[in-house]
Every structure is written in structure tokens, then in C-alpha cells.
Scaffold this active site. Structure first.
Site, PDB file in Angstrom:
ATOM      1  N   MET A   1     -15.460  -8.827 -28.236  1.00 42.10           N
ATOM      2  CA  MET A   1     -15.028  -9.985 -27.345  1.00 42.10           C
ATOM      3  C   MET A   1     -15.507  -9.906 -26.027  1.00 42.10           C
ATOM      4  SD  MET A   1     -10.856  -9.932 -28.662  1.00 42.10           S
ATOM      5  CE  MET A   1     -10.518 -10.097 -30.377  1.00 42.10           C
ATOM      6  N   CYS A   2     -14.865 -10.378 -25.131  1.00 40.14           N
ATOM      7  CA  CYS A   2     -15.427 -10.530 -23.499  1.00 40.14           C
ATOM      8  C   CYS A   2     -14.693  -9.492 -22.741  1.00 40.14           C
ATOM      9  CB  CYS A   2     -14.979 -11.764 -23.001  1.00 40.14           C
ATOM     10  SG  CYS A   2     -15.458 -13.274 -24.101  1.00 40.14           S
ATOM     11  N   GLN A   3     -15.169  -9.599 -21.463  1.00 40.82           N
ATOM     12  CA  GLN A   3     -14.689  -8.294 -20.688  1.00 40.82           C
ATOM     13  C   GLN A   3     -14.228  -9.240 -19.172  1.00 40.82           C
ATOM     14  OE1 GLN A   3     -15.931  -4.567 -19.934  1.00 40.82           O
ATOM     15  NE2 GLN A   3     -15.724  -4.175 -22.196  1.00 40.82           N
ATOM     16  N   ASN A 108     -10.102 -13.053 -22.396  1.00 45.06           N
ATOM     17  CA  ASN A 108     -10.654 -12.289 -23.081  1.00 45.06           C
ATOM     18  C   ASN A 108      -9.781 -12.192 -24.512  1.00 45.06           C
ATOM     19  OD1 ASN A 108     -11.719  -9.944 -24.730  1.00 45.06           O
ATOM     20  ND2 ASN A 108     -10.281  -8.514 -23.489  1.00 45.06           N
TER      21      ASN A 108
END
Length: 281
Positions: A1-3, A108
Site C-alpha cells: 500500500m501507500c505511505q 493509505n
């Protein structure tokens, strides 16, 4: 996933130190290479930079690492795509106008089958679950407050209702700002730290760089930093599952753990259970 990276300050502050470490996760210390973005508030308006290139490959990333833009509220995002193509319009943060000021949002996580009807006032430009959630969130704020701008504490109270509702569809960690404050919510992973007088040394965990904040700050400075994973060797506090926090002028002003209410609902109706303890920890 994202940060995610969110910064809230008492005085306008540059984020070159934090962003140098944070951006290393876009291909050097991690694989979040599907675009990035960062927004800096200047009073009611936001200066936004986004790219569909990695933060380590983009010339815009080089600019942010080396040009000390000062702001009291900053949100940055490095993307690892789960929904939506790797395109410019799908790069976070997303920005919209509401009540005569910009609102900035980055997410996120991954929301499944999240397709609520939107009013049409806020419409996604890209095709991510994140932007859809942002538009829905703003719709709900307008539904609640109409066209009279509320206080940040009143927004916080409504987010206590909206955030767990959206998180029932998957992982929903976010940073949100209107230029006055920073709202941060975590279902899985976020941490925060606050730097205040007297300032000391800090070393990045993703890059061999340290800074003595006492040499570049004043007693009036105070900085709250929120990130998916700690950026430095300072003392960080992990968000509790379902915790919503309001930061203003570098202070933690208010907190609520909405996840407890969600557990009660899931106990009554197991069909609502979309995230397991393994997902959380």
C-alpha cells in the site's frame, strides 16, 4: 500500500529533512514507486505538487528535497497502486475547495466495493477508491454543516462518524487538512511525534542524515509529524486501531478511538466484519 506524511506546525516550517527520508521509500528503502505528491498550505490556499513518477526519479521530488518551502500544514504521499492506473490524476494528495478554502487529503489503504452515491458537488477526476472516499467525506461535511464553515473541533466530531463508516469497506488510513489543522485517522498503521522546545538531535532511519533542531529553531516553534512508519530515531507513538487525532499549532488537541464503537457493531452483526486482527497488526 501507500505511505503518508502529515506535518502541522506552530510557525511556518520547511520539510526538507523529513521529505528526504520519506522519499527514500519510493524505490530505495521500499517500493512505493507509483507516483507521489505533496501539498503546502499558505493560509487558505494549497500549493500542490504531484507526479506519476517515483519521488526518487521525479525532478519535482528533487525540488522538494532541496527547496525549503515553509508551511504550517503539509501532507505528502508516496503511492503503491492498489486501485487505479499509475497516472497523474491518480496521484495523492487530492485537493478540493470547500467553505472558501482548500481541503487536502491523502489515503493509505484499499477500499472494496465502496461506491456511495455522490451529490455532484465533488467529483473524482481519477479512478481511485481514495479520491472517491475524499469526495464522499466532503459531501457528508456539507450535508452536516451546509454552507457555513464550522470550527475544526466540529469537523472532528463529524469525522468520528464518517471515518469508521468508510473503514468498514477496508483499510482507511488518512491525513486531511484545511490549512488550520491536521486530522489523521488510522485503522492499521500510523505513528506521530511532536518536536518542541528545547529541541535536540534527530537522525533519519531511511538515510544517514541527522540534524540538530536546536540550531535551526526558536522557542516558538513546535512541529507535529504523522507518518505511516517512523522517519527518525525520535520517540514515536503508534495510533491505536480506529484512532482519530486532531493536531493544531503543533499540539495534539483532541483524540478519539472510533474503533471501539465499530467492534460493538461487528459483534452484533458479523457480516459487517471486513478487517481482521491480522490486517490491523
Amino acid at each position: 500500500m501507500c505511505q503518508l506524511l502529515g506535518i502541522n506546525c506552530a510557525e511556518p516550517t520547511d520539510v526538507t529533512f523529513s521529505f528526504k527520508g520519506f522519499s527514500q521509500r519510493a524505490g530505495i528503502t521500499s517500493d512505493h514507486c507509483d507516483g507521489f505528491g505533496i501539498g503546502f498550505f499558505e493560509d487558505r490556499a494549497c500549493r500542490l505538487f504531484v507526479d506519476n513518477k517515483s519521488a526518487m526519479q521525479s525532478p519535482i521530488g528533487d525540488l522538494i528535497r532541496n527547496y525549503p518551502i515553509k508551511s504550517k500544514n503539509v501532507i505528502a504521499h508516496i503511492r503503491k497502486a492498489t486501485q487505479g492506473q499509475v497516472t497523474f490524476q491518480n496521484s495523492h494528495p487530492f485537493v478540493r475547495e470547500l467553505w472558501g478554502r482548500h481541503w487536502l487529503f491523502a489515503h493509505n489503504g484499499d477500499l472494496h466495493e465502496f461506491e456511495p452515491e455522490l451529490s455532484g458537488r465533488f467529483t473524482p477526476i481519477g479512478n481511485t477508491d481514495s479520491e472517491h472516499a475524499f469526495c464522499y467525506l466532503l459531501d457528508r461535511l456539507v450535508e452536516h454543516f451546509g454552507y457555513k464553515e464550522p470550527k475544526v473541533e466540529e469537523v472532528f466530531a463529524v469525522l468520528e462518524e464518517i471515518a469508521p463508516e468508510i473503514s468498514e469497506f477496508g483499510t482507511f488510513n488518512f491525513c486531511l487538512s484545511n490549512g488550520e489543522a491536521l486530522f489523521a485517522y488510522a485503522v492499521t498503521k500510523l505513528s506521530w511525534t511532536v518536536r518542541g522546545y528545547p529541541f535536540g538531535l534527530a537522525r533519519l532511519v531511511d538515510l544517514d542524515v541527522e540534524i540538530d533542531f536546536s540550531t535551526v529553531t526558536t522557542p516558538e516553534d513546535r512541529v507535529a509529524v504523522v507518518t505511516t512508519e517512523p522517519l527518525t530515531d525520535e520517540v514515536w507513538t503508534a495510533f491505536k486501531p480506529g484512532e482519530l487525532i486532531l493536531f493544531q499549532n503543533g499540539y495534539l488537541v483532541k483524540t478519539a478511538q472510533t474503533y471501539i464503537d465499530r467492534l460493538v457493531r461487528e459483534a452484533k452483526d458479523p457480516s459487517l466484519r471486513r478487517i481482521t486482527q491480522a490486517d490491523i497488526y
